[in-house]
Structures are given as structure tokens and as C-alpha cells.
Design a protein around this motif. Structure first.
Motif, PDB file in Angstrom:
ATOM      1  N   TYR A  19    -103.924  17.932 -48.357  1.00 59.53           N
ATOM      2  CA  TYR A  19    -103.347  16.912 -49.225  1.00 59.53           C
ATOM      3  C   TYR A  19    -101.874  16.690 -48.864  1.00 59.53           C
ATOM      4  O   TYR A  19    -101.208  17.585 -48.341  1.00 59.53           O
ATOM      5  N   GLN A  71    -110.358   4.293 -49.158  1.00 61.03           N
ATOM      6  CA  GLN A  71    -110.236   5.014 -47.884  1.00 61.03           C
ATOM      7  C   GLN A  71    -109.446   4.191 -46.877  1.00 61.03           C
ATOM      8  O   GLN A  71    -109.574   2.966 -46.800  1.00 61.03           O
ATOM      9  N   THR A  78    -106.174  22.010 -49.356  1.00 62.04           N
ATOM     10  CA  THR A  78    -107.265  21.699 -50.283  1.00 62.04           C
ATOM     11  C   THR A  78    -107.718  22.990 -50.955  1.00 62.04           C
ATOM     12  O   THR A  78    -107.351  24.094 -50.531  1.00 62.04           O
ATOM     13  N   ASP A 124    -107.686  19.102 -42.587  1.00 61.85           N
ATOM     14  CA  ASP A 124    -108.011  18.639 -43.935  1.00 61.85           C
ATOM     15  C   ASP A 124    -106.976  19.207 -44.909  1.00 61.85           C
ATOM     16  O   ASP A 124    -106.921  20.419 -45.131  1.00 61.85           O
ATOM     17  N   MET A 164    -107.934  13.618 -43.823  1.00 60.48           N
ATOM     18  CA  MET A 164    -109.168  14.224 -43.311  1.00 60.48           C
ATOM     19  C   MET A 164    -109.357  13.768 -41.866  1.00 60.48           C
ATOM     20  O   MET A 164    -110.206  12.931 -41.555  1.00 60.48           O
ATOM     21  N   ARG A 187    -105.291  12.374 -49.454  1.00 61.56           N
ATOM     22  CA  ARG A 187    -105.889  13.451 -48.662  1.00 61.56           C
ATOM     23  C   ARG A 187    -106.038  13.017 -47.215  1.00 61.56           C
ATOM     24  O   ARG A 187    -106.537  11.933 -46.928  1.00 61.56           O
ATOM     25  N   THR A 239    -108.512   8.931 -43.011  1.00 58.98           N
ATOM     26  CA  THR A 239    -109.344   9.550 -41.981  1.00 58.98           C
ATOM     27  C   THR A 239    -108.985   9.023 -40.594  1.00 58.98           C
ATOM     28  O   THR A 239    -108.136   8.151 -40.442  1.00 58.98           O
ATOM     29  N   ILE A 243    -108.284   8.611 -49.494  1.00 56.36           N
ATOM     30  CA  ILE A 243    -108.555   9.454 -48.328  1.00 56.36           C
ATOM     31  C   ILE A 243    -108.098   8.726 -47.065  1.00 56.36           C
ATOM     32  O   ILE A 243    -108.371   7.537 -46.894  1.00 56.36           O
TER      33      ILE A 243
END
Length: 242
Positions: A124, A176, A134, A122, A118, A116, A146, A144
Motif C-alpha cells: 500500500y 483500477q 499489506t 504488493d 500490485m 494499493r 497494476t 488498485i
């Protein structure tokens, strides 16, 4: 007598063949006249995530006037049903077929989210490297990414996540990936309160192997929360920052 017997055998074969052809045509027509009274929808691979439901499929077909229930099997266009459901972004493939009992079965194969993003947006990235939105009704448990995700090319991010995914140790440890810029990437582990400074994605395999050895040989001897950061940017070293 032999000729007469041969004629009888040939006549019997012709009658049998005609009966088979007639039966096939007759029962085929009867089958086409069957009224569909049931639609069965199966969402494949729905244990871990469900971006589309049986109810969603029913609504899609109702809105496009393709609901099979109440129609004869001859009236039902399975290809049109497949095409309509496949318009949904979360759907990879659809298989639709009619059963001899008069029901219609629909199998929906979802796209699989891989990680994902973000950042400023945001969404996938699925297992084929394609973008997918999403969903409010489902959240996939995937790594994730970011931060300033636009600072690093998407193929580079995909390559790194694929490596983590196929390595059992890192798949269980990294949750992450935070991108500050192309030369500064941080990783958040599931075990321990420290952050991992990867630096750039260059030579990430060697960097992670170095860290794995440190975990196995060093961290087993000490508290996992001893360091605030573990820096992998230096050759043949793991720098612990308290």
C-alpha cells in the motif's frame, strides 16, 4: 483589634495553603501506589480497516515487558509504551495515559492506506505517500494500481490518485489503474464493461473531463456496454472502440 484580626486571617490563609500542599502531595503519592488492574486499548479509525488489533497491542507490550497490569502507576512508563507500539509499520501515532481510577488507556492511530500497488511487488501507499505492507488480516478497499508500476514515478501516480479521490464522480467510478508504460495507462471503471485508454498522465484532468461529458451526454442515450474501449488520447475527442 484590627491587627489581631489581620493576624488571624493571615494565619488561616497559611494553614489552608499548607493543607492544600500537603493534600496534593499525599494524594499524589497515594495515586502513584495504585495498582493498574485494567488496560483499555482503542484502535482509532478501525471501521474501514484494522491493520492492528487490541490483541496485537497486548502481545507487543508483553514481549517488551511493558504490560502495565499489575504495576503501580508510578512504575508505568507511558512514553516507553507509546514508543514500542509506534515501531509497528501500520501505526502512525500512539497516545497513552493513566486514569485516576488506576487504569491505563492506549489510543492507537493507524496509517491510512490510500491505494494499493500490485505490480512486481504488493504493498500500500498511505495518505502521506509512504509505503506500507499489506496484511493477511485486513484488506483496505482502495484503488488498485497494476502493471509496470516502475515505468511511472510514484509522485505522478500519487498525484493522479489524489485527483480521483477528491473528485466524487471519479472516486465512485474508477477502481483500477493499469500501467503498460509511461505513455499508455488504462483505467477500469466500476460501471460498464469497457476499458478507458488514458494514454499518459499528461493533461489527465482535461481527458477525464472530456470523458465525464461523454458519459453524461452520450452514454445516457445508449448502452454502457456498447463499446469495448474508450480512447481519450486524441484532442477534443472520445474514440469508442466496439
Amino acid at each position: 483589634m484590627k491587627i489581631f484580626r489581620s493576624i488571624l486571617i493571615l494565619f488561616g490563609l497559611i494553614v489552608t495553603a499548607c493543607y492544600i500542599v500537603f493534600s496534593m502531595l499525599f494524594f499524589s503519592k497515594q495515586k502513584d501506589k495504585l495498582i493498574c488492574k485494567e488496560m483499555q486499548v482503542e484502535i482509532n479509525d478501525s471501521t474501514n480497516f484494522r491493520f492492528i488489533s487490541e490483541k496485537d497491542v497486548a502481545i507487543i507490550l508483553a514481549n517488551s515487558q511493558l504490560t502495565p497490569i499489575g504495576k503501580t502507576l508510578n512504575e508505568i512508563d507511558v512514553q516507553a509504551i507509546e514508543h514500542e507500539i509506534e515501531k509497528q509499520i501500520a501505526v502512525k501515532k500512539v497516545e497513552c495515559f493513566k486514569s485516576p481510577s488506576g487504569s491505563v488507556q492506549i489510543v492507537v492511530f493507524q496509517r491510512k492506506p490510500f491505494f494499493r500497488i500490485m505490480g512486481q511487488e504488493d504493498y500500500y501507499i498511505d495518505t502521506e505517500g509512504k509505503r506500507m505492507p499489506t496484511s493477511l488480516q485486513c484488506a483496505a478497499h482502495v484503488p488498485i494500481v497494476t502493471g509496470n508500476t516502475q515505468k511511472i514515478s510514484l509522485p505522478a501516480i500519487i498525484d493522479f490518485v489524489r485527483y480521483i479521490d477528491k473528485e466524487t464522480f471519479w472516486n465512485a467510478q474508477i477502481e483500477q489503474i493499469h500501467i503498460v508504460d509511461s505513455a499508455f495507462v488504462e483505467l477500469t471503471p466500476r460501471v460498464g464493461n469497457h476499458q478507458i485508454i488514458l494514454g499518459s498522465f499528461d493533461n489527465y484532468e482535461k481527458k477525464l473531463n472530456k470523458l465525464k461529458n461523454f458519459y453524461i451526454k452520450g452514454m445516457n442515450q445508449m448502452d454502457w456496454n456498447r463499446y469495448k474501449k474508450l480512447d481519450l488520447r486524441y484532442k477534443n475527442q472520445v474514440i469508442g472502440i466496439k
